[in-house]
Design an enzyme around this catalytic site. Structure first.
Site, short mmCIF file in Angstrom:
data_model
loop_
_atom_site.label_atom_id
_atom_site.label_comp_id
_atom_site.label_asym_id
_atom_site.label_seq_id
_atom_site.Cartn_x
_atom_site.Cartn_y
_atom_site.Cartn_z
N ASP A 4 0.86 -1.18 0.00
CA ASP A 4 0.00 0.00 0.00
C ASP A 4 0.90 1.23 0.00
O ASP A 4 1.71 1.43 0.91
CB ASP A 4 -0.91 0.00 1.22
N ASP B 207 -0.66 -0.81 -4.70
CA ASP B 207 -1.89 -0.02 -4.65
C ASP B 207 -1.47 1.42 -4.33
O ASP B 207 -1.00 1.70 -3.22
CB ASP B 207 -2.86 -0.54 -3.58
N TYR C 182 -10.99 -12.97 7.84
CA TYR C 182 -10.13 -11.85 7.44
C TYR C 182 -10.69 -11.28 6.15
O TYR C 182 -10.32 -11.70 5.05
CB TYR C 182 -8.69 -12.35 7.24
#
Length: 730
Positions: A116, A168, A238
């Protein structure tokens, strides 16, 4: 003394007794004992087979990729400045930077995991530049593959694979002339005058940094978090989008445990994690620090001010301003499943502490397909791989609507969705259909001879998905969604036998043979360890504080103060693409829209079958639910199943195929039998007479407030096939 990750001795040998992290003081400041350190070493070794650690070469490769991306960002920002008539010597000094957050920034990423990242630019760069010129720059890079820009997302993102590493990439523009390499994002004043999308993007990094700064020992935290994340993934809990917890939520729960036991070893933290949150008085919130004053006017989580925040069932509040609930999608069913897993995790880790099991037992996945007698199979298909990728993403993001609809039924005790999706095992190369399937296990209250109508519950979900696809111009020819009801023995028609039978069938079975499960048996010392497990003064104090809600640190509402009618439409149907402070949009679907006139889907549950379901799963009984589906008694205990398929105008009339005595054997503990399976056309038009069967129909498009200013209903695609399922159990 040498140290290792998780020993409690890596960077802090004993916490300063005057220091307090979190809203409350620590439960105990006791340090690790020798057997705690040994258990932590064994935990680290037990994680190795699951690829939770990367090699030094793989870590170095990630750093190289991030450096290349950082250079691209700086070059792009300089070019944008020159295009906007800035002098070249000034453009060289404007900077720009790539920040990381999420699991990579926390230091707990696994092999092959994505990174990320956040692109932070100075004020002369617009978001439109990011999704235009920067995307074009990436397209020209030979190492970039699978590039996809999602500009309309709640947090806009560019997804790509750079030299084998999945990234991302989000974007934020600061109100600064330049962004130096040492620019910190923790100052709240940076948020002033920023648009909400920039604030949300920045909060990914701000929350991650706050979590790291609020734990007393990062090495212990990381090892414990790796274990908990692996356990959650193996247990199928999850998934933020499906109503379970995502990575940041699990990190905050582990961080809160570290605050309560600041000097404990990683193995102890894992055990205390299960102790704390199996007893946590939900919906009391979990906070890592005192919420900050809302000085900039951004929406923050506060149930005293925002009525919609009172619907949240399992609030875990991000520490960075503006504070938000990271578990907005949690429903009654998903919370029940997670709390049950917390209790079982506590039992297993207790046995590990006592030498009666090893860490592999904690990561042994349960068999979802042996837990329930009834399942709903949700099938999403498309004609091409690209269309399938888009379609599956939309369907998955809306499954929580179906869960909310099902659990509001007064007869359904639990609607448990398995986050893992499956492809069609019967797919042939001659007729390629890109298909994904999700399975939802149903558990019913103990009732006698009732018919349960699920037509409207499922109809609302399928219509919402289709309407959303049409409204955002995503719908393509060949996109289909279908829901079917199946019993456990029928799962072999959808899944390989290896999937249905794998894993342990009884979740609560523990291996008592110490010689088998503990080849290197711990020297636990005195027997007081066995006798005093969870009876020590610290644990007694913990349980007392949990019972009074003292550990939440804030005064909030009681769950009983909100009626069930108002709770159930909340996070179970709240759209992730809408800000949490807004009233959940899809809740409007349950008001004012008439059920379809086509034949409904009904289940008839006999007394004996319900007794079997109760034996399978011992779940706490939720509060009474409003009557949602009509029920009536049936005198005979037998099953008649009618499967209806109707094609559109282009299709031919459905043929009638009747088979007598098909598969009359069922589970050994069931008294029901299948008498007839038929494919027939549905010609019923009178909706005033309750039909004797239940249909799952996917064609009608109800109105929904989550879509932008819909003046009239979107037309149903003519190519859509109507697929209905009738099930009558007598």
């Amino acid at each position: 003394m040498s140290s290792y990750p998780g020993s409690g001795l890596g960077n802090i040998s004993a916490m300063d007794q005057t220091q307090t992290l979190g809203l409350t003081s620590a439960i105990t400041l006791a340090g690790p004992k020798p057997h705690d350190i040994e258990l932590s070493k064994q935990l680290q070794e037990a994680l190795q087979p699951f690829d939770v650690y990367e090699s030094q070469e793989e870590l170095y490769h990630r750093m190289v990729v991030l450096n290349k991306m950082n250079s691209l960002v700086k070059e792009w920002i300089k070019n944008i400045a020159i295009e906007k008539n800035m002098p070249p010597n000034v453009a060289e000094t404007l900077g720009g930077k790539i920040y990381t957050f999420g699991s990579y920034r926390l230091g707990v990423h696994t092999k092959g995991a994505d990174i990320d990242t956040l692109c932070v630019a100075p004020r002369h760069v617009d978001r439109s530049d990011f999704f235009s010129s920067f995307v074009e720059l990436l397209k020209n890079q030979p190492n970039v593959k699978d590039l996809r820009a999602v500009e309309e997302a709640f947090v806009p993102v560019i997804k790509l694979v750079f030299d084998g590493i999945e990234l991302d990439l989000t974007f934020a523009r600061l109100a600064l002339r330049e962004v130096p390499d040492d620019q910190s994002l923790q100052d709240d004043s940076l948020l002033k005058n920023l648009d909400p999308k920039c604030v949300r993007s920045l909060n990914g990094c701000r929350v991650t940094d706050d979590i790291l700064n609020l734990v007393p020992n990062r090495e212990n935290f990381r090892l414990a978090l790796r274990a908990i994340k692996l356990w959650a993934k193996r247990h199928g809990i999850y998934s933020n989008v499906l109503g379970f917890l995502g990575g940041v939520s699990w990190a905050m729960l582990v961080a809160r445990t570290c605050q309560l036991y600041p000097n404990a070893a990683a193995a102890t933290l894992v055990n205390k994690f299960f102790l704390v949150f199996s007893k946590w008085p939900w919906p009391q919130p979990v906070l890592l620090k005192q919420p900050e004053e809302n000085k900039l006017g951004f929406p923050v989580w506060d149930p005293r001010v925002n009525p919609s925040d009172r619907y949240h069932l399992m609030p875990i509040i991000t520490p960075a301003y503006p504070q938000q609930n990271s578990t907005f999608n949690v429903s009654m069913s998903t919370r029940t499943v997670m709390v049950q897993d917390f209790k079982e995790g506590l039992e297993i880790t207790d046995n590990i502490t006592l030498g009666k099991a090893d860490w592999a037992k904690l990561f042994d996945p349960p068999n979802f397909f042996q837990k329930y007698k009834h399942y709903i199979v949700l099938r999403a298909s498309a004609a091409t791989q690209d269309h399938h990728l888009e379609w599956v993403g939309l369907v998955e993001s809306k499954i929580r609507i179906l869960i909310g609809n099902l659990e509001r039924n007064q007869y359904i005790q639990l609607a448990h969705v398995n986050p893992q999706s499956f492809s069609d095992p019967n797919e042939s190369s001659e007729n390629i259909q890109y298909l994904s399937m999700w399975f939802i296990g149903l558990s019913f209250h103990k009732v006698e001879n009732v018919n349960i109508d699920l037509t409207y519950d499922i109809q609302t979900f399928t219509d919402t998905v289709h309407r959303q696809a049409v409204a955002i111009s995503m719908y393509k020819e060949g996109m289909k969604i279908e829901a079917r009801h199946v019993r456990r023995k029928q799962l072999t028609e959808y899944l390989p036998s290896s999937v249905i039978t794998r894993g342990r069938e009884k979740r609560r079975t523990l291996d008592k043979d110490v010689s088998k499960v503990m080849p290197n048996k711990l020297d636990l010392g005195e027997e007081t360890v066995v006798r005093e497990l969870h009876t020590s003064k610290s644990d007694t104090d913990l349980l007392r504080k949990l019972a009074t809600g003292a550990l939440s640190g804030v005064s909030t509402y009681s769950e009983d103060s909100v009626s069930q009618d108002s709770i159930s439409p909340g996070p179970t149907v709240g759209d992730q693409s809408a800000p949490p402070q807004e009233v959940p949009q899809e809740a409007a679907l349950t008001n004012g829209a008439a059920p379809p006139s086509e034949a409904p889907v009904k289940l008839h549950l006999g007394e004996e079958e319900q007794e079997e379901d109760d034996e399978e799963r011992d779940l706490p009984k939720p509060p009474p639910k409003r009557p949602h589906s009509p029920g009536y008694e049936a005198p005979v205990k037998r099953i008649e199943i009618e499967t209806v398929r109707e094609k559109g105008d282009e299709g031919a009339d459905a043929s009638i195929v009747s088979t007598q005595g098909v598969d009359t054997s069922v589970d050994q503990d069931s008294s029901m039998q299948v008498d007839e399976v038929a494919m027939i056309p549905d010609t019923r038009t009178d909706s005033s007479v309750p039909p004797p069967s239940l249909i799952i129909d996917k064609q009608r498009l109800p109105s929904t407030n989550e879509l932008p200013d819909m003046l009239s209903p979107q037309p149903v695609p003519e190519t859509m096939m109507k697929n209905s399922i009738r099930l009558r159990l007598k």
